[in-house]
Design a protein around this motif. Sequence first.
Motif, PDB file in Angstrom:
ATOM      1  N   ALA A   3       0.988  -1.005  -0.092  1.00  0.00           N
ATOM      2  CA  ALA A   3       0.593  -0.215   0.188  1.00  0.00           C
ATOM      3  C   ALA A   3       1.323   1.155  -0.007  1.00  0.00           C
ATOM      4  O   ALA A   3       0.710   2.038  -0.608  1.00  0.00           O
ATOM      5  CB  ALA A   3      -1.108  -0.217   0.929  1.00  0.00           C
ATOM      6  N   ALA A   4       1.754   1.658   0.511  1.00  0.00           N
ATOM      7  CA  ALA A   4       2.827   2.112   0.737  1.00  0.00           C
ATOM      8  C   ALA A   4       3.434   2.171  -0.182  1.00  0.00           C
ATOM      9  O   ALA A   4       3.212   3.847  -1.181  1.00  0.00           O
ATOM     10  CB  ALA A   4       3.678   1.634   1.676  1.00  0.00           C
ATOM     11  N   VAL A   5       3.607   1.385  -1.047  1.00  0.00           N
ATOM     12  CA  VAL A   5       4.715   1.755  -2.628  1.00  0.00           C
ATOM     13  C   VAL A   5       3.234   2.475  -3.446  1.00  0.00           C
ATOM     14  O   VAL A   5       3.736   3.398  -4.608  1.00  0.00           O
ATOM     15  CB  VAL A   5       4.745   0.321  -3.324  1.00  0.00           C
ATOM     16  CG1 VAL A   5       5.261   1.074  -4.477  1.00  0.00           C
ATOM     17  CG2 VAL A   5       5.910  -0.356  -2.814  1.00  0.00           C
ATOM     18  N   ARG A   6       2.391   2.438  -3.495  1.00  0.00           N
ATOM     19  CA  ARG A   6       1.206   3.054  -4.204  1.00  0.00           C
ATOM     20  C   ARG A   6       1.113   4.282  -4.302  1.00  0.00           C
ATOM     21  O   ARG A   6       1.024   5.360  -4.953  1.00  0.00           O
ATOM     22  CB  ARG A   6      -0.287   1.678  -3.796  1.00  0.00           C
ATOM     23  CG  ARG A   6      -0.621   0.737  -4.637  1.00  0.00           C
ATOM     24  CD  ARG A   6      -1.606   0.163  -4.491  1.00  0.00           C
ATOM     25  NE  ARG A   6      -1.789  -1.458  -4.635  1.00  0.00           N
ATOM     26  CZ  ARG A   6      -1.182  -3.249  -4.323  1.00  0.00           C
ATOM     27  NH1 ARG A   6      -1.946  -1.895  -2.848  1.00  0.00           N
ATOM     28  NH2 ARG A   6      -1.105  -4.268  -4.365  1.00  0.00           N
ATOM     29  N   VAL A   7       1.237   4.086  -2.482  1.00  0.00           N
ATOM     30  CA  VAL A   7       0.474   5.817  -2.449  1.00  0.00           C
ATOM     31  C   VAL A   7       1.784   6.721  -2.694  1.00  0.00           C
ATOM     32  O   VAL A   7       1.199   7.684  -3.219  1.00  0.00           O
ATOM     33  CB  VAL A   7       0.737   6.117  -0.602  1.00  0.00           C
ATOM     34  CG1 VAL A   7       0.927   7.175  -0.440  1.00  0.00           C
ATOM     35  CG2 VAL A   7      -0.527   5.077   0.190  1.00  0.00           C
ATOM     36  N   VAL A   8       2.858   6.465  -2.437  1.00  0.00           N
ATOM     37  CA  VAL A   8       4.664   6.818  -3.106  1.00  0.00           C
ATOM     38  C   VAL A   8       4.823   6.690  -4.650  1.00  0.00           C
ATOM     39  O   VAL A   8       4.308   7.857  -5.095  1.00  0.00           O
ATOM     40  CB  VAL A   8       5.832   6.315  -2.699  1.00  0.00           C
ATOM     41  CG1 VAL A   8       6.916   7.284  -3.448  1.00  0.00           C
ATOM     42  CG2 VAL A   8       5.772   6.437  -1.222  1.00  0.00           C
ATOM     43  N   ALA A   9       3.838   5.994  -5.014  1.00  0.00           N
ATOM     44  CA  ALA A   9       3.681   5.920  -6.344  1.00  0.00           C
ATOM     45  C   ALA A   9       2.173   7.584  -6.844  1.00  0.00           C
ATOM     46  O   ALA A   9       3.059   7.905  -8.018  1.00  0.00           O
ATOM     47  CB  ALA A   9       3.704   4.749  -7.057  1.00  0.00           C
TER      48      ALA A   9
END
Length: 220
Positions: A114-120
Amino acid sequence: MTIRVVLADDQPLVRSGLRVIMADHPDLEVVGEAATGTEAIQLVGEVSPDVVVMDIRMPGMDGIEATRRIMAGPATARVLMLTTFDEDDYVYGALRAGASGFVVKDMALDDILAAVRVVAAGDALIAPGVTRRLIADFVQRPGAVPERSPRPVDGITEREREVLTLIGRGRSNTEIAEDLFITVATAKSHVSRLLTKLGARDRVQLVITAYEMGLVTPPR
């Protein structure tokens, strides 16, 4: 849209675990792996990822220096740092280097994804439970925030000033919406306009800007 990811960690098991779990999610694609900061920089230039999941401590060039060089280069990749709760000193360095997010290695894998998606998506993320403490400690460290008198906030509306103040206090978009009695969508719009007007890369920079401008005072 598929999020292109580079995994940078000197532990093959960590990279393998993240690669396997990401393979089950069609919106995530691992386009390269690196065991050192130097390899991570090279990969970013070769494969143009959207996000680099970067271990802070690696042999040779560490994740902080690699992040600094990636942010200084032409690539548009964002960096999500992998850390542990006892690595605050490293996290402060990563903030200065331009990292967009921090996750703790023992977090649930779904939370890391989920963090990867937020940062992306262009937002910034720091692992729950450390955000406010981390920011408060960071801005009180020598050299973290330029030593100067608070500068006026030019070119933003009074409402945007309120939003920036709340961002500086570590409030999420949902919390900002509740505090100001507006919708979450409206809060997101204010944040987006602040990013543009203040020339900030992401939410982490907005937090630091709020302190620089004197909108938020570090707790004593």
